[in-house]
Design an enzyme around this catalytic site. Structure first.
Site, PDB file in Angstrom:
ATOM      1  N   SER A 190       3.406  -2.399  10.181  1.00 33.58           N
ATOM      2  CA  SER A 190       4.860  -2.376  10.349  1.00 33.58           C
ATOM      3  C   SER A 190       5.544  -3.687   9.956  1.00 33.58           C
ATOM      4  O   SER A 190       6.515  -4.104  10.585  1.00 33.58           O
ATOM      5  CB  SER A 190       5.231  -1.968  11.776  1.00 33.58           C
ATOM      6  OG  SER A 190       4.728  -0.670  12.055  1.00 33.58           O
TER       7      SER A 190
ATOM      8  N   GLU B  94      -7.063   4.531   7.823  1.00 30.72           N
ATOM      9  CA  GLU B  94      -6.899   5.968   7.550  1.00 30.72           C
ATOM     10  C   GLU B  94      -8.154   6.538   6.883  1.00 30.72           C
ATOM     11  O   GLU B  94      -8.496   7.704   7.093  1.00 30.72           O
ATOM     12  CB  GLU B  94      -5.634   6.191   6.703  1.00 30.72           C
ATOM     13  CG  GLU B  94      -4.382   5.957   7.547  1.00 30.72           C
ATOM     14  CD  GLU B  94      -3.154   5.481   6.790  1.00 30.72           C
ATOM     15  OE1 GLU B  94      -3.131   5.589   5.551  1.00 30.72           O
ATOM     16  OE2 GLU B  94      -2.219   4.969   7.441  1.00 30.72           O
TER      17      GLU B  94
ATOM     18  N   GLY C  92       2.713  -1.194   4.291  1.00 26.15           N
ATOM     19  CA  GLY C  92       2.728   0.224   3.958  1.00 26.15           C
ATOM     20  C   GLY C  92       4.135   0.697   3.667  1.00 26.15           C
ATOM     21  O   GLY C  92       4.693   0.455   2.594  1.00 26.15           O
ATOM     22  N   GLY C  93       4.753   1.361   4.660  1.00 24.23           N
ATOM     23  CA  GLY C  93       6.060   2.005   4.491  1.00 24.23           C
ATOM     24  C   GLY C  93       7.099   1.153   3.782  1.00 24.23           C
ATOM     25  O   GLY C  93       7.777   1.634   2.857  1.00 24.23           O
TER      26      GLY C  93
ATOM     27  N   HIS D 221      -9.608   0.986   4.825  1.00 29.55           N
ATOM     28  CA  HIS D 221      -8.324   1.186   5.514  1.00 29.55           C
ATOM     29  C   HIS D 221      -8.566   2.097   6.718  1.00 29.55           C
ATOM     30  O   HIS D 221      -9.391   3.020   6.658  1.00 29.55           O
ATOM     31  CB  HIS D 221      -7.303   1.801   4.555  1.00 29.55           C
ATOM     32  CG  HIS D 221      -5.913   1.789   5.120  1.00 29.55           C
ATOM     33  ND1 HIS D 221      -5.476   2.730   6.023  1.00 29.55           N
ATOM     34  CD2 HIS D 221      -4.884   0.932   4.929  1.00 29.55           C
ATOM     35  CE1 HIS D 221      -4.229   2.449   6.361  1.00 29.55           C
ATOM     36  NE2 HIS D 221      -3.852   1.359   5.711  1.00 29.55           N
TER      37      HIS D 221
ATOM     38  N   GLU E  48      -5.525  -5.256  10.480  1.00 29.54           N
ATOM     39  CA  GLU E  48      -4.506  -4.222  10.704  1.00 29.54           C
ATOM     40  C   GLU E  48      -4.783  -3.508  12.023  1.00 29.54           C
ATOM     41  O   GLU E  48      -5.595  -2.577  12.062  1.00 29.54           O
ATOM     42  CB  GLU E  48      -4.543  -3.199   9.566  1.00 29.54           C
ATOM     43  CG  GLU E  48      -4.214  -3.775   8.212  1.00 29.54           C
ATOM     44  CD  GLU E  48      -3.587  -2.724   7.322  1.00 29.54           C
ATOM     45  OE1 GLU E  48      -2.466  -2.954   6.862  1.00 29.54           O
ATOM     46  OE2 GLU E  48      -4.197  -1.660   7.111  1.00 29.54           O
TER      47      GLU E  48
ATOM     48  N   ASN F 297       0.860  -1.185   0.000  1.00 30.40           N
ATOM     49  CA  ASN F 297       0.000   0.000   0.000  1.00 30.40           C
ATOM     50  C   ASN F 297       0.899   1.239   0.000  1.00 30.40           C
ATOM     51  O   ASN F 297       1.498   1.561   1.015  1.00 30.40           O
ATOM     52  CB  ASN F 297      -0.893  -0.029   1.251  1.00 30.40           C
ATOM     53  CG  ASN F 297      -1.707   1.243   1.420  1.00 30.40           C
ATOM     54  OD1 ASN F 297      -1.832   2.031   0.478  1.00 30.40           O
ATOM     55  ND2 ASN F 297      -2.252   1.439   2.609  1.00 30.40           N
ATOM     56  N   TRP F 298       0.954   1.894  -1.138  1.00 26.85           N
ATOM     57  CA  TRP F 298       1.858   3.047  -1.259  1.00 26.85           C
ATOM     58  C   TRP F 298       1.277   4.308  -0.623  1.00 26.85           C
ATOM     59  O   TRP F 298       1.954   5.338  -0.555  1.00 26.85           O
ATOM     60  CB  TRP F 298       2.186   3.309  -2.729  1.00 26.85           C
ATOM     61  CG  TRP F 298       2.973   2.212  -3.386  1.00 26.85           C
ATOM     62  CD1 TRP F 298       3.462   1.073  -2.796  1.00 26.85           C
ATOM     63  CD2 TRP F 298       3.365   2.141  -4.758  1.00 26.85           C
ATOM     64  NE1 TRP F 298       4.125   0.308  -3.722  1.00 26.85           N
ATOM     65  CE2 TRP F 298       4.084   0.937  -4.941  1.00 26.85           C
ATOM     66  CE3 TRP F 298       3.174   2.976  -5.872  1.00 26.85           C
ATOM     67  CZ2 TRP F 298       4.615   0.560  -6.182  1.00 26.85           C
ATOM     68  CZ3 TRP F 298       3.698   2.604  -7.096  1.00 26.85           C
ATOM     69  CH2 TRP F 298       4.410   1.404  -7.241  1.00 26.85           C
ATOM     70  N   LYS F 299       0.025   4.260  -0.227  1.00 27.69           N
ATOM     71  CA  LYS F 299      -0.658   5.424   0.368  1.00 27.69           C
ATOM     72  C   LYS F 299      -0.491   6.649  -0.547  1.00 27.69           C
ATOM     73  O   LYS F 299      -0.392   6.481  -1.760  1.00 27.69           O
ATOM     74  CB  LYS F 299      -0.130   5.704   1.775  1.00 27.69           C
ATOM     75  CG  LYS F 299      -0.113   4.455   2.650  1.00 27.69           C
ATOM     76  CD  LYS F 299       0.018   4.782   4.106  1.00 27.69           C
ATOM     77  CE  LYS F 299       0.240   3.499   4.883  1.00 27.69           C
ATOM     78  NZ  LYS F 299      -0.049   3.650   6.297  1.00 27.69           N
TER      79      LYS F 299
ATOM     80  N   GLY G 233       2.288   2.088  10.645  1.00 25.34           N
ATOM     81  CA  GLY G 233       3.197   3.218  10.467  1.00 25.34           C
ATOM     82  C   GLY G 233       3.903   3.623  11.747  1.00 25.34           C
ATOM     83  O   GLY G 233       4.530   4.687  11.801  1.00 25.34           O
TER      84      GLY G 233
HETATM   85  C1  PEP Z   1      -0.807   0.071   5.921  1.00 23.16           C
HETATM   86  O1  PEP Z   1      -0.758   1.191   5.471  1.00 23.16           O
HETATM   87  O2  PEP Z   1      -1.772  -0.657   5.627  1.00 23.16           O
HETATM   88  C2  PEP Z   1       0.289  -0.391   6.767  1.00 23.16           C
HETATM   89  C3  PEP Z   1       0.214  -1.585   7.302  1.00 23.16           C
HETATM   90  O3  PEP Z   1       1.347   0.473   6.963  1.00 23.16           O
HETATM   91  P1  PEP Z   1       2.784   0.131   7.650  1.00 23.16           P
HETATM   92  O4  PEP Z   1       3.254  -1.158   7.026  1.00 23.16           O
HETATM   93  O5  PEP Z   1       3.643   1.295   7.281  1.00 23.16           O
HETATM   94  O6  PEP Z   1       2.538  -0.019   9.096  1.00 23.16           O
END
Ligand code: PEP
Length: 261
Positions: free
Chosen positions: A220, A104, A241-242, A102, A174, A10-12, A180
């Site tokens: 993470s 967010e 994500g990151g 998600h 999640e 997920n590049w957000k 994040g």
């Molecule tokens: C996400 O955005 O769904 C996520 C899990 O982010 P991260 O891996 O950065 O925690």
């Protein structure tokens, strides 16, 4: 039933369309160099809407086995909904997946479980697979109510779907406190909730559906912790994500089979 693991990046809201094309190309090379077997692990990237056309162009040009999808979709098929993007538009760009619900989106846009369910329905209408996100915030985890909270979200979302559709969905657990933050849930934490999700899917739709649906963990995930998480029997992949913004790191995550748990 054997479920093919799914690694979704997920590049957000990161990368313009040129940067997106470069990242997907780098990911492809990284996996190519490692003789990656796409039949063993499905690899998906989830760029911002504006990057999808470039992602399509690059993946098509080299017949990559990397799939891609969107981070959200409108509940509406078309019409006067300024700023929204429909399932038909995403399907036309070759998207295979759509993230819905998600944390967010839930947090900053007030999305409810019912709306998330309708978005999942819209994704299915465009013949795409929704990746349905659920998971508890920190105070709920601290109160010990995380399983009940997450299952209530699951119930609310899946109330919008028939068993026929539910069987093809992907669920991503999640925990919000792990997104994040660098705070990764332990493999046992992930397994506890992913297993409970599978049991609840069985109660709602029967064993055939619950054994078929892939349940991902997200929060993470890195190359250094993915193997332990993927060793859990009810974890079928990761929503990353990151770490998915770094081609070499995401490739290492996709190659979790090569790591020792
Ligand atoms: C996400 O955005 O769904 C996520 C899990 O982010 P991260 O891996 O950065 O925690």
């Amino acid at each position: 039933m054997a479920r093919t693991p799914l690694m979704a990046g997920n590049w957000k809201m990161n990368l313009d369309h040129l940067e997106a094309a470069a990242l997907v190309q780098r990911l492809y090379w990284e996996l190519q160099d490692a003789n990656f077997d796409y039949s063993k692990v499905e690899v998906v990237v989830l760029p911002p809407f504006t990057d999808l056309r470039s992602t399509q162009t690059v993946t098509d040009a080299d017949s990559m086995h990397i799939k891609y999808g969107a981070q959200d979709v409108s509940t509406h098929p078309d019409g006067a909904y300024t700023g929204e993007i429909s399932a038909r538009m995403l399907a036309k760009l070759g998207c295979s997946y759509v993230v819905v619900g998600h944390s967010e989106r839930r947090q900053y846009h007030g999305e409810t479980d019912q709306e998330v369910g309708q978005k999942a329905l819209a994704a299915f209408g465009g013949e795409m697979v929704p990746i349905i996100c659920v998971g508890e915030p920190l105070p709920v985890r601290k109160s010990g109510e995380h399983v009940a909270y997450t299952l209530a979200q699951l119930d609310g979302v899946f109330a919008e779907l028939s068993g026929e559709l539910a069987r093809d969905a992907v669920v991503a657990y999640e925990p919000v406190w792990a997104i994040g933050t660098g705070e990764v849930a332990t493999a046992d934490d992930a397994e506890e909730v992913c297993a409970a999700i599978r049991v609840r899917l069985g109660e709602l739709f029967g064993g055939d559906v619950s054994q078929r649906v892939r349940v991902l963990y997200g929060g993470s995930v890195k190359a250094s912790n993915v193997a332990g998480i993927m060793a859990q029997p009810n974890v079928d992949g990761a929503l990353v994500g990151g770490a998915s913004l770094d081609a070499a790191e995401f490739a290492r995550i996709c190659r979790f089979h090569d790591h020792v748990a």
